[in-house]
Design a protein around this motif. Sequence first.
Motif, short mmCIF file in Angstrom:
data_model
loop_
_atom_site.label_atom_id
_atom_site.label_comp_id
_atom_site.label_asym_id
_atom_site.label_seq_id
_atom_site.Cartn_x
_atom_site.Cartn_y
_atom_site.Cartn_z
N ASP A 130 16.36 4.39 21.86
CA ASP A 130 17.43 4.48 20.87
C ASP A 130 16.89 3.81 19.61
OD1 ASP A 130 19.72 4.19 19.34
OD2 ASP A 130 21.00 3.84 21.09
N ILE A 131 16.90 4.49 18.48
CA ILE A 131 16.31 3.91 17.26
C ILE A 131 17.34 3.16 16.42
CG2 ILE A 131 14.53 5.71 17.20
CD1 ILE A 131 16.06 6.92 14.76
N ALA A 132 18.56 3.01 16.95
CA ALA A 132 19.66 2.40 16.17
C ALA A 132 19.30 1.03 15.59
CB ALA A 132 20.92 2.29 17.03
N ASP A 143 17.58 8.71 21.12
CA ASP A 143 17.17 9.53 19.98
C ASP A 143 15.81 10.21 20.17
OD1 ASP A 143 19.43 8.55 18.41
OD2 ASP A 143 18.34 6.65 18.48
N ASP A 167 19.10 8.81 13.82
CA ASP A 167 19.84 8.04 14.82
C ASP A 167 21.15 8.77 15.14
OD1 ASP A 167 20.72 5.99 16.47
OD2 ASP A 167 21.69 4.95 14.81
N VAL A 168 21.35 9.06 16.41
CA VAL A 168 22.63 9.60 16.87
C VAL A 168 23.15 8.67 17.96
CG1 VAL A 168 22.08 12.01 16.33
CG2 VAL A 168 21.51 11.11 18.60
N ASP A 169 24.34 8.92 18.47
CA ASP A 169 24.86 8.09 19.56
C ASP A 169 23.91 8.18 20.75
OD1 ASP A 169 27.02 7.37 18.11
OD2 ASP A 169 28.42 8.79 19.05
N GLY A 170 23.55 7.02 21.31
CA GLY A 170 22.69 7.02 22.49
C GLY A 170 21.24 7.28 22.15
CA LIG Z 1 20.68 6.31 18.75
#
Ligand SMILES: [Ca+2]
Length: 316
Positions: free
Chosen positions: A155-157, A117, A112-115
């Motif tokens: 987005d996998i956040a 993925d 997971d990164v910003d925005g």
């Molecule tokens: Ca993300």
Amino acid sequence: MPQSPPLVRRVLALAAFLIAGLQAPAWAAPDDCPGAWYGAGKKRICLPLGAASFADRVVSFTPGARPSEAPFDNPAAALGEPDYQRTSRPDFVSLGCDGTLVLAFADNVLVDVDGMDLYVFEVGPYVEETELAISADGRDWRVVGRIEGARADVDIASVARPGERFRFVRLRNVGRKGCGGRHSGADIDAVAAVGAELRLSFDAAVLFDVGQAELRPQAQAELATAAARLNAMGSDIRVTVEGHTDSTGSDADNLRLSEARARAVWAHLAAEVALPAAAVTIRGLGESRPVAGNDSDEGHALNRRVELLVAPGRGR
Ligand SMILES: [Ca+2]
Ligand SMILES: [Ca+2]
């Protein structure tokens, strides 16, 4: 100065282009992002790991109730970089109605990164409805959401816990549009981890003698190659070194051995890769994270390993 013949000029231009490509990997110029690909609607997708971002292996493919026709039913067409040219060429796989494709990343992991993925390169102007799920081990799946219409990224956040790494992606066609026929269901050209870490895995049998944590002389060449790859990624990287064992022996012994091996690997690499201590995490995971069954010699050998996970710079 005499003019070069056109062929020579073209060869020279190609050589210059290739050399420029070698000198400027995706992570070397984050503002410019030379590791960019073009997705649905000509959207520019920046992949910090460049060509290493794409899915590497087909785990399974179930074409569903109304499969597409050969040769558009080949799941391997979804591996590697996007290469779609025209619908008459089998550069992509059509999933079929309710078709399910499971892919694995080998030299990278999804994080997971910003925005966004994860990005799916679908063929055609309209992204056909597809459910995406991710997994760390290929058994425990978490549904991330659906891509559809103009949206090809997720987005996998919402499903990823901090620090989790995923090696598997599952795509399941859930739309009724475009069902049946030659290109039944969603048409997948490639799948990329935008949020990604490079994963270099070393066979413990090459690096160490049985039960030992002292590097063998044979380890030097392997680790020199790894050092070169790390250095090519610049100084704005984060490295995690993980030791793993098979299930033979006690948990406590395996934890100790795996950590000692991870430390030995980094002690060797640190001489060639200058990184601040804060950018390096070293840990032993013992037998807790197998990548294969522990019921055969082959499985044991695959599980005995040291992994380097390298997060590219986030200076974008
Ligand atoms: Ca993300
Ligand atoms: Ca393809």
